[in-house]
Design an enzyme around this catalytic site. Structure first.
Site, PDB file in Angstrom:
ATOM      1  N   ASP A 227       0.816  -1.229   0.000  1.00 24.98           N
ATOM      2  CA  ASP A 227       0.000   0.000   0.000  1.00 24.98           C
ATOM      3  C   ASP A 227       0.845   1.273   0.000  1.00 24.98           C
ATOM      4  O   ASP A 227       0.299   2.365  -0.137  1.00 24.98           O
ATOM      5  CB  ASP A 227      -0.892   0.066   1.249  1.00 24.98           C
ATOM      6  N   VAL A 386      -2.952  -8.774  -7.522  1.00 29.49           N
ATOM      7  CA  VAL A 386      -2.005  -7.656  -7.454  1.00 29.49           C
ATOM      8  C   VAL A 386      -0.848  -7.971  -6.522  1.00 29.49           C
ATOM      9  O   VAL A 386       0.305  -7.677  -6.806  1.00 29.49           O
ATOM     10  CB  VAL A 386      -2.750  -6.373  -6.979  1.00 29.49           C
TER      11      VAL A 386
END
Ligand code: ATP
Ligand code: MG
Length: 463
Positions: A227, A386
């Site tokens: 992130d 991902v």
């Protein structure tokens, strides 16, 4: 300049530069008799030609803040934060023939984990001649649940081509006493922790206990967060790979949306507390009509809301693409009392699926306000795709540099630190600082303004 080994503070003109202290084992164990250091074996490495400037001096620092107001608006600038520059030191603390190394991966997956492990193993072996290198299986709990796995360059040769972590990972299972006992029992004196914010907090706790027990053990953290939500360092590894994969999902959503009457493509991307992946993928793809991130609250109904915006978009273009970060809108999703209390094994709150919720809200809105009109909503959740892929070329190189700078630091006796780039240069930063540093998207800066400008999405402040 006052320069005691690691305690350099310098004044350049009006600016005072003061490096953040990173603990070093020779300091911690000054009580050990006959402490000796070793010349860096890179002196004898056929591929290296150590000359003046090759080895990094303890007074070589990286400035945290690199912009400076020359107008004199701030007449007495505060001392400038600086961090010790990463890289090989002339004298090292550990005897490579004796040192025993443990490498552990904890928390969720991230592209590049295997590259970091591979480069730690190959770097320790080739640069320093270390031969006793072990992988801890399945996260922190592996210290006391499984036998460590002996690692060598041949074994890890192609690991950088694989997603996930060959060492396996897990959440929870952090038992400080058992972990430190295992470190002592196995006579590990170097511990490399590759993991996210929780893992770094765990590493701080282990470091504190190691100091309390005055153990001759160095611990380094290599922060992993797909992130990009860790502060101080420029970015975390795996992030660029994730953005690339996210773009593929956005492209697919765009194709689906374009190919249907009133088509809406909805993509959920990783980002529990920050929307960096959503933001970067949105700017890079140019196919997105609205990007929702945790840092920017949104609402559905009424003037300036999401539905009104989508209505206009569908009228204008016949389709729309919506990107939502997993942490966005969590407060808006109805949840039961049990769901409110739910946590994962590491104690993190469990998030509800904002994509599923949005899809169902969009459908209800459309059926209510457009009875009999066609709509197609295609929801794509590429989250595991991902994070499970191998690192791309840029991240692979980055992982290599991260691993090597961690090795140089530990071999020199630094401990309780993270290696990472600050303003493009690799530095040693206390783990405790990194464990607590957040990196939210600033909705006041140029990048977010550009997202709003390319999408034309509402700012959601005019309810
Ligand atoms: P990510 O969130 O990116 O997947 P993470 O490292 O934050 O990675 P967690 O599952 O939160 O993932 O934590 C990883 C490990 O660190 C777990 O074994 C967990 O028990 C331990 N841990 C988390 N927080 C702490 C803490 N405050 N003190 C000690 N150990 C912790
Ligand atoms: Mg975490």
């Amino acid at each position: 300049m006052a320069a005691g080994d690691d305690e350099c503070t310098a004044s350049v003109g009006e600016i005072t530069i003061s490096p953040v202290k990173v603990q070093r084992l020779p300091h911690l164990i000054h009580y050990l008799p006959n402490l000796k250091t070793f010349p860096n074996p890179l002196d004898r490495n056929q591929f290296y030609h150590p000359s003046d400037g090759f080895y990094i001096s303890p007074c070589d620092v990286i400035l945290r803040q690199i912009t400076y107001d020359l107008s004199g608006t701030f007449p007495s600038p505060p001392p400038h934060l600086a961090y010790h520059r990463a890289g090989p030191r002339k004298q090292i603390f550990f005897d490579p023939s004796m040192t025993r190394v443990a490498i552990v991966t904890c928390g969720g997956l991230c592209p590049g984990l295997n590259t970091v492990i591979r480069e730690l193993v190959v770097g320790l072996w080739e640069l320093y001649g270390v031969r006793q290198i072990y992988g801890i299986i399945a996260g922190y709990r592996g210290f006391y649940s499984f036998e460590p796995m002996a690692l060598n360059p041949k074994l890890v040769e192609d690991w950088h081509k694989r997603g996930g972590t060959v060492l396996e990972t897990s959440r929870g299972g952090f038992d400080l006493e058992k972990i430190v006992n295992s470190i002592k029992d196995h006579e590990f004196d170097q511990v490399y922790v590759i993991g996210g914010d929780g893992s770094m907090r765990g590493a701080v706790t282990i470091f504190d206990e190691i100091c309390r027990q005055k153990l001759n053990v160095s611990i380094a953290g290599i922060p992993k967060t797909v992130d990009n939500d860790i502060g101080i360092i420029d970015r975390s590894f795996g992030f660029q790979t994730a953005v690339e994969m996210a773009q593929q999902a956005i492209s697919a959503a765009h194709v689906e949306a374009e190919s249907a009457v009133n088509g809406i493509g909805l993509v959920k991307l990783m980002g529990r507390s920050t929307g960096h992946i959503a933001l970067h993928a949105t700017i890079s793809s140019r196919d997105v009509d609205c990007c929702l991130i945790p840092e920017n609250e949104f609402y559905l109904e009424g003037k300036g809301g999401l539905f009104e915006f989508l209505e206009q978009r569908l009228k204008q273009n016949g389709h729309a693409v919506l990107v939502v970060a997993e942490g966005a809108g969590q407060d808006m999703i109805p949840r039961s009392d049990a769901q409110k209390k739910e946590t994962d094994e590491s104690g993190n709150p469990v998030f509800l699926d904002v994509g599923q919720w949005l899809k169902s809200e969009l459908k209800s809105w459309w059926d209510r306000d457009h009875p009999g009109e066609l709509v197609t909503i295609k929801y794509i959740d590429p989250m595991y795709m991902v994070r499970a892929v191998p690192a791309n070329a840029t991240d692979n190189l980055y992982c290599t540099l991260l691993a090597h700078s961690a090795i140089h630091g530990i071999m020199a006796g630094y401990t309780g630190f993270v290696s990472g780039p600050i303003n493009g240069n690799y530095a040693y930063i206390p783990i405790a600082e990194v464990a607590n540093a957040k990196n939210p998207v600033s909705t006041m800066d140029h990048k977010w303004a550009w997202v709003r400008s390319v999408t034309n999405q509402p700012d959601f402040t005019k309810r």
